[in-house]
Design a protein around this motif. Structure first.
Motif, PDB file in Angstrom:
ATOM      1  N   TYR A 147       0.706  -1.175  -0.164  1.00 29.71           N
ATOM      2  CA  TYR A 147       0.324  -0.343  -0.358  1.00 29.71           C
ATOM      3  C   TYR A 147       0.124   1.368  -0.094  1.00 29.71           C
ATOM      4  CZ  TYR A 147      -2.705  -3.788   2.178  1.00 29.71           C
ATOM      5  OH  TYR A 147      -3.814  -5.110   2.402  1.00 29.71           O
ATOM      6  N   PHE A 148       0.625   2.353  -0.406  1.00 29.27           N
ATOM      7  CA  PHE A 148       1.364   3.612  -0.320  1.00 29.27           C
ATOM      8  C   PHE A 148       2.326   3.315  -1.125  1.00 29.27           C
ATOM      9  CE2 PHE A 148      -1.237   3.726   3.842  1.00 29.27           C
ATOM     10  CZ  PHE A 148      -1.936   5.009   3.407  1.00 29.27           C
ATOM     11  N   GLU A 149       1.902   3.119  -2.364  1.00 30.76           N
ATOM     12  CA  GLU A 149       3.160   2.715  -3.411  1.00 30.76           C
ATOM     13  C   GLU A 149       3.357   3.636  -3.929  1.00 30.76           C
ATOM     14  OE1 GLU A 149       3.451  -1.248  -3.598  1.00 30.76           O
ATOM     15  OE2 GLU A 149       5.370  -0.812  -3.899  1.00 30.76           O
ATOM     16  N   GLN A 150       2.960   4.804  -3.479  1.00 34.84           N
ATOM     17  CA  GLN A 150       3.856   6.546  -4.094  1.00 34.84           C
ATOM     18  C   GLN A 150       5.052   6.563  -2.947  1.00 34.84           C
ATOM     19  OE1 GLN A 150       2.036   8.597  -6.410  1.00 34.84           O
ATOM     20  NE2 GLN A 150       3.277   9.563  -7.102  1.00 34.84           N
ATOM     21  N   ALA A 151       5.190   6.343  -2.006  1.00 35.21           N
ATOM     22  CA  ALA A 151       5.917   6.240  -0.437  1.00 35.21           C
ATOM     23  C   ALA A 151       7.263   6.016  -0.623  1.00 35.21           C
ATOM     24  CB  ALA A 151       5.584   6.340   0.320  1.00 35.21           C
ATOM     25  N   ILE A 152       6.539   4.182  -1.030  1.00 35.25           N
ATOM     26  CA  ILE A 152       7.550   3.197  -1.802  1.00 35.25           C
ATOM     27  C   ILE A 152       8.473   3.877  -2.274  1.00 35.25           C
ATOM     28  CG2 ILE A 152       7.729   0.422  -2.254  1.00 35.25           C
ATOM     29  CD1 ILE A 152       5.378   0.579  -0.895  1.00 35.25           C
ATOM     30  N   GLY A 153       8.206   4.523  -3.303  1.00 31.79           N
ATOM     31  CA  GLY A 153       8.792   4.416  -4.659  1.00 31.79           C
ATOM     32  C   GLY A 153       9.680   5.923  -4.455  1.00 31.79           C
ATOM     33  N   ASP A 154       8.938   6.557  -4.057  1.00 33.94           N
ATOM     34  CA  ASP A 154       9.972   7.804  -3.396  1.00 33.94           C
ATOM     35  C   ASP A 154      10.887   7.454  -2.525  1.00 33.94           C
ATOM     36  OD1 ASP A 154       9.814  10.358  -3.075  1.00 33.94           O
ATOM     37  OD2 ASP A 154       9.156  10.874  -1.312  1.00 33.94           O
ATOM     38  N   GLU A 155      10.830   6.348  -1.683  1.00 34.44           N
ATOM     39  CA  GLU A 155      12.122   6.384  -0.436  1.00 34.44           C
ATOM     40  C   GLU A 155      12.990   5.197  -1.524  1.00 34.44           C
ATOM     41  OE1 GLU A 155      12.762   7.395   2.946  1.00 34.44           O
ATOM     42  OE2 GLU A 155      10.479   8.038   2.679  1.00 34.44           O
ATOM     43  N   THR A 156      12.429   4.252  -2.563  1.00 37.50           N
ATOM     44  CA  THR A 156      13.414   3.642  -2.900  1.00 37.50           C
ATOM     45  C   THR A 156      14.796   4.467  -4.185  1.00 37.50           C
ATOM     46  OG1 THR A 156      11.885   2.264  -2.853  1.00 37.50           O
ATOM     47  CG2 THR A 156      13.763   1.665  -4.595  1.00 37.50           C
ATOM     48  N   ARG A 157      13.634   5.403  -4.665  1.00 37.02           N
ATOM     49  CA  ARG A 157      14.239   6.315  -5.387  1.00 37.02           C
ATOM     50  C   ARG A 157      16.121   7.350  -4.741  1.00 37.02           C
ATOM     51  NH1 ARG A 157      11.317  10.266  -9.646  1.00 37.02           N
ATOM     52  NH2 ARG A 157      10.080  10.753  -7.215  1.00 37.02           N
ATOM     53  N   PRO A 175      -5.792  -0.006   3.634  1.00 46.34           N
ATOM     54  CA  PRO A 175      -5.145   1.065   4.316  1.00 46.34           C
ATOM     55  C   PRO A 175      -5.149   2.051   3.414  1.00 46.34           C
ATOM     56  CG  PRO A 175      -3.314  -0.346   4.610  1.00 46.34           C
ATOM     57  CD  PRO A 175      -4.894  -1.610   4.024  1.00 46.34           C
ATOM     58  N   ASP A 176      -4.522   2.631   2.688  1.00 42.13           N
ATOM     59  CA  ASP A 176      -4.281   4.098   1.069  1.00 42.13           C
ATOM     60  C   ASP A 176      -5.496   4.140   0.832  1.00 42.13           C
ATOM     61  OD1 ASP A 176      -4.134   1.193  -0.131  1.00 42.13           O
ATOM     62  OD2 ASP A 176      -2.487   2.066  -0.926  1.00 42.13           O
ATOM     63  N   TYR A 177      -6.471   2.781   0.091  1.00 37.68           N
ATOM     64  CA  TYR A 177      -7.699   3.370  -0.816  1.00 37.68           C
ATOM     65  C   TYR A 177      -8.889   2.332  -0.135  1.00 37.68           C
ATOM     66  CZ  TYR A 177      -4.149   5.360  -4.161  1.00 37.68           C
ATOM     67  OH  TYR A 177      -2.810   6.677  -4.330  1.00 37.68           O
ATOM     68  N   LYS A 178     -10.248   2.566  -0.272  1.00 32.92           N
ATOM     69  CA  LYS A 178     -11.166   1.976   0.994  1.00 32.92           C
ATOM     70  C   LYS A 178     -11.971   1.058  -0.331  1.00 32.92           C
ATOM     71  CE  LYS A 178      -9.403   3.791   4.126  1.00 32.92           C
ATOM     72  NZ  LYS A 178      -8.229   2.892   4.861  1.00 32.92           N
ATOM     73  N   THR A 179     -11.797   1.696  -1.830  1.00 29.69           N
ATOM     74  CA  THR A 179     -12.341   1.055  -3.030  1.00 29.69           C
ATOM     75  C   THR A 179     -11.058   0.607  -4.317  1.00 29.69           C
ATOM     76  OG1 THR A 179     -12.642   2.612  -4.173  1.00 29.69           O
ATOM     77  CG2 THR A 179     -14.185   1.812  -2.348  1.00 29.69           C
ATOM     78  N   PRO A 180     -11.800  -0.570  -4.576  1.00 26.84           N
ATOM     79  CA  PRO A 180     -10.575  -0.634  -6.357  1.00 26.84           C
ATOM     80  C   PRO A 180     -11.043   0.346  -7.005  1.00 26.84           C
ATOM     81  CG  PRO A 180     -12.198  -2.256  -5.549  1.00 26.84           C
ATOM     82  CD  PRO A 180     -12.416  -1.398  -4.958  1.00 26.84           C
ATOM     83  N   GLU A 181     -11.968   0.983  -7.490  1.00 22.77           N
ATOM     84  CA  GLU A 181     -11.926   1.643  -7.783  1.00 22.77           C
ATOM     85  C   GLU A 181     -11.041   3.237  -7.066  1.00 22.77           C
ATOM     86  OE1 GLU A 181     -14.791   0.774  -6.927  1.00 22.77           O
ATOM     87  OE2 GLU A 181     -14.979  -0.166  -8.341  1.00 22.77           O
ATOM     88  N   ASP A 182     -10.988   3.553  -6.222  1.00 24.04           N
ATOM     89  CA  ASP A 182      -9.895   4.370  -6.026  1.00 24.04           C
ATOM     90  C   ASP A 182      -8.464   4.008  -5.929  1.00 24.04           C
ATOM     91  OD1 ASP A 182     -12.315   6.088  -5.086  1.00 24.04           O
ATOM     92  OD2 ASP A 182     -11.369   6.246  -2.969  1.00 24.04           O
ATOM     93  N   SER A 183      -7.846   2.843  -6.132  1.00 24.56           N
ATOM     94  CA  SER A 183      -7.173   2.743  -5.706  1.00 24.56           C
ATOM     95  C   SER A 183      -5.775   1.989  -7.172  1.00 24.56           C
ATOM     96  CB  SER A 183      -7.064   0.850  -5.268  1.00 24.56           C
ATOM     97  OG  SER A 183      -7.382  -0.224  -5.832  1.00 24.56           O
ATOM     98  N   LEU A 184      -7.316   1.687  -7.957  1.00 23.80           N
ATOM     99  CA  LEU A 184      -6.916   1.863  -9.969  1.00 23.80           C
ATOM    100  C   LEU A 184      -6.417   3.174 -10.268  1.00 23.80           C
ATOM    101  CD1 LEU A 184      -9.585  -0.368 -11.237  1.00 23.80           C
ATOM    102  CD2 LEU A 184      -7.089  -0.469 -11.199  1.00 23.80           C
ATOM    103  N   ALA A 185      -7.587   4.610  -9.470  1.00 23.37           N
ATOM    104  CA  ALA A 185      -7.134   6.010  -9.740  1.00 23.37           C
ATOM    105  C   ALA A 185      -5.802   6.117  -8.908  1.00 23.37           C
ATOM    106  CB  ALA A 185      -8.643   6.381  -9.559  1.00 23.37           C
TER     107      ALA A 185
END
Lengths: 458, 458
Positions: A147-157, A175-185
């Motif tokens: 979850y929060f893959e954006q933060a994982i990418g930021d730390e990894t970079r 923990p990050d998005y409440k619905t599949p639609e939100d997580s797809l977005a």
């Protein structure tokens, strides 16, 4: 002969050595190129993040010069290792729940601990800890689903690590998005952030067939294909998964179902794939699906024994994965996974020739790269490829005497033998010292967050 | 309450602290005593090779003082690990022959290499290399079966390592003795040399039931009992062994046969015991036979999966063994064997609760001691026991955060985390530096002998 030797000498003495950013040399270079060349007293010249040349040290030194060099006459130099499956931030949950029934493990420990603790701060701290452990252990590329893959990418970079990062899509509130639609977005935004990043390959990661609707899986596939990024999914990890799924879907296996809905049309990686039928494997072959084999996890969670020799016989690209370091494994150590992958296959097939050391080292390098669809970029030491490589000190008694190098790499050497790590041409670990991460700070943060985990379990 | 506290304070301030030779303290002490006490901020006081006291550091420091101390607030302190089965000098053959058919491995590589190379000099160099590797990895007692055991004992004693050493008795010409009679006579001389040695426990080690006559096995048992030393033997390592033996001996299993000839009357250790029937295990229970479980070897050689959970259910004393480091394993690392023992049992029983970390750590310590008949002397930290203990640094990211200590020891920590080693009250490794062996010299000798091995194989 004589004349041409002389002209070669003249030629090279006339030409100035070409500039490189970095040169590494070692007592032995394991290239993992198409010929699986092994070069004694070899060297690698690097510029702009890529490999310029690989060859005997004398040749490289004649043709290239660099402002920085690392010379390790007492080391082996190999491509960096590729971890094809993990959940990095779970490093902070290491050791909270072991030796448990699978359902107890997930429902009484992991899910509640994640629900109460996982936020962006947790994910950032856990990623830094996991990346530090992986880097020190010779991993230069890792594949994540969390979850929060954006933060994982930021730390990894920021740490200078290479990764394929899959934003999780799951059919219940995460923990990050409440619905599949939100997580797809969210995944689409995440892809936009990291598209064309030299280190981070974004991916779409629907958790599994049993936690996502057909509609969501199709949307995830479409999103992956729209941006030409990988689609990563856990498949057939347990026998129960196949049985339950088959009961609801007219005895289709998860693999056949994914094929039937078009979800295998594009770059795809299956994690685990323990309970695979031969006809499933033929489906994978047809769609060039990569597989991440996770022997520690499959053993520790009693998932079963994957038919890796069968997959390799069908020329599937099978890489190695540690899985997450909380319960399914308690570390992120590809040297352990290499050792296990060979030994587990040998005892399972009752054939000691099964999964020889060389094959297993291929899985940890070039085959892992192929499983991720990145074999043109990483996984071997060849001119033009991204400069991801490691040196391994032979300074410990378990490395003496040195006979077959692949046997050494798979059965004797350990993660703590890793001496230097170069990723994208940058030195991230030099003589066992991490240069891009601060261990003291990472440990302090891990200790602080640990308290919250413990309290939440009481 | 108040009065007694005051009198305790008075009492300890009046009494001078008792003298000790050495005090070690650590952030956490894992005792493995009968209560399996874990002491935070604990310490151990040592004198004359034995443990004087174990307790909270504040208490130990109040009651004891020593000219030398090692304080590791950032480490775990545990009993030294016990390797119940190896062939130490084979370290020099590491990596010469892997991933081979069992018969090819033995007949084309190991036996010819041993026939051409194994002499007293080889055995001495190989023992030093193996002992260095084991010590650095936290092993404080090892169990050996090889040739020239007198030389192995001499080198082991010089290194300050504890060992149970079995002179091999085998029904064909061996590198040291040409007949079983000669080797039995040699074993008796060997026993006389080391009887009452504080570090070396001599033993009689008939190789197996299929390589010795009934007469030799009986004579070996009689010799062991005459001197009250252990009788060590490989039993039921492969299914083929049981099948072949049963065909010749009216379907008796090797275990039943050994019982029938009286060979189990006395202190006995079985190595491997992979293909054990439940009635075999009941025989072991009746005679209190210890078992050495060697998961790496059993997997790597495709021997099979030992029923260790069944053995433990019958209260058998099962320790862990690495087996020899040439082909059957390529290192001598009990941290690897612990990790494997748990994971292999979990995937084999399909029960993730099987062989939990605590049970496995017992196998590596107190249960291993019991398998050797030495549980009154070693295997736990208790006053009066021999002072064999190790500290493990928690300074690597794979050790963070620290939750369950047994999970950490078995699933996360590695041999390279071993920081200090004390055997018989003497520091043999301090802060990862070996004090009793010379690594540079050992490596030079290993490299010199390696050349001979390679040439012999051409």
């Amino acid at each position: 002969m004589r004349l041409s030797s002389i002209s070669l000498v003249l030629f090279s003495s006339i030409l100035a050595a070409a500039p490189a950013d970095l040169i590494l040399s070692a007592g032995r270079v394991i290239t993992m190129d198409a010929q699986r060349r092994i070069i004694d007293n070899g060297a690698v010249a690097i510029a702009k993040g890529r490999i310029l040349a690989v060859g005997p040290r004398a040749e490289i030194d004649k043709h290239y010069q660099a402002p920085k060099r690392i010379d390790r006459p007492d080391a082996i130099l190999t491509p960096g290792l590729i971890n094809t499956h993990t959940h990095a931030p779970m490093s902070l949950l290491r050791g909270i729940a072991d030796d448990l029934d699978l359902q107890d493990w997930l429902r009484k420990f992991i899910f509640p601990a994640e629900a109460r603790n996982v936020n962006e701060e947790f994910v950032r701290a856990g990623t830094r800890l996991a990346v530090l452990e992986m880097m020190l252990g010779g991993t230069t590329t890792y594949t994540d689903m969390y979850y929060f893959e954006q933060a994982i990418g930021d730390e990894t970079r920021k740490a200078g690590m290479r990764a394929v990062l899959g934003q999780t899509i799951i059919g219940f509130p995460a923990p990050d998005y409440k619905t599949p639609e939100d997580s797809l977005a969210g995944a689409e935004k995440f892809i936009a952030t990291f598209k064309n990043d030299p280190l981070i390959t974004p991916a779409v990661a629907p958790h599994a067939v049993y936690t996502n609707s057909t509609e969501t899986l199709k949307a995830a596939r479409a999103l992956a294909n729209k941006h030409s990024v990988p689609f990563i999914i856990h498949v057939s990890e347990t026998q129960q998964e196949n049985i339950d799924f088959g009961m609801k879907h007219d005895r289709l296996t998860p693999t056949m179902y994914l094929e039937s809905i078009g979800a295998l049309e594009g770059r795809t990686l299956f994690a685990h794939m323990v309970w695979a039928r031969t006809d499933d494997l033929v489906v994978l072959q047809r769609h060039k699906v990569g597989v991440s084999h996770c022997p520690s996890s499959n053993m520790k969670l009693s998932s079963g024994i994957s038919n890796v020799p069968g997959m390799l016989a069908l020329n599937l690209a099978v890489g190695l994965g540690t899985d997450g370091p909380a319960g399914s494994n308690n570390d992120l150590d590809l040297f352990e996974e290499m050792d296990l992958a060979s030994k587990l296959a040998k005892v399972n097939t009752m054939d000691p020739k099964s999964m020889p050391a060389k094959t297993v080292f291929e899985m940890a390098t070039i085959l892992g790269a192929q499983a991720l669809g990145m074999e043109k970029e990483i996984g071997s030491l060849e001119p033009g490829k991204r400069a991801d490589l490691i040196t391994l000190s032979l300074n410990s008694p378990h490395a003496w005497p040195a006979h077959d190098p692949y046997s050494m790499l798979v059965f004797s050497l350990k993660s703590c033998d890793v001496q230097d790590v170069v990723i994208e041409g940058k030195i991230t670990v030099e003589n066992k010292r991490p240069l891009t991460l601060n261990p003291v700070e990472i440990r302090r943060q891990a200790a602080a967050i640990r308290v919250k985990v413990d309290v939440s379990l009481k």
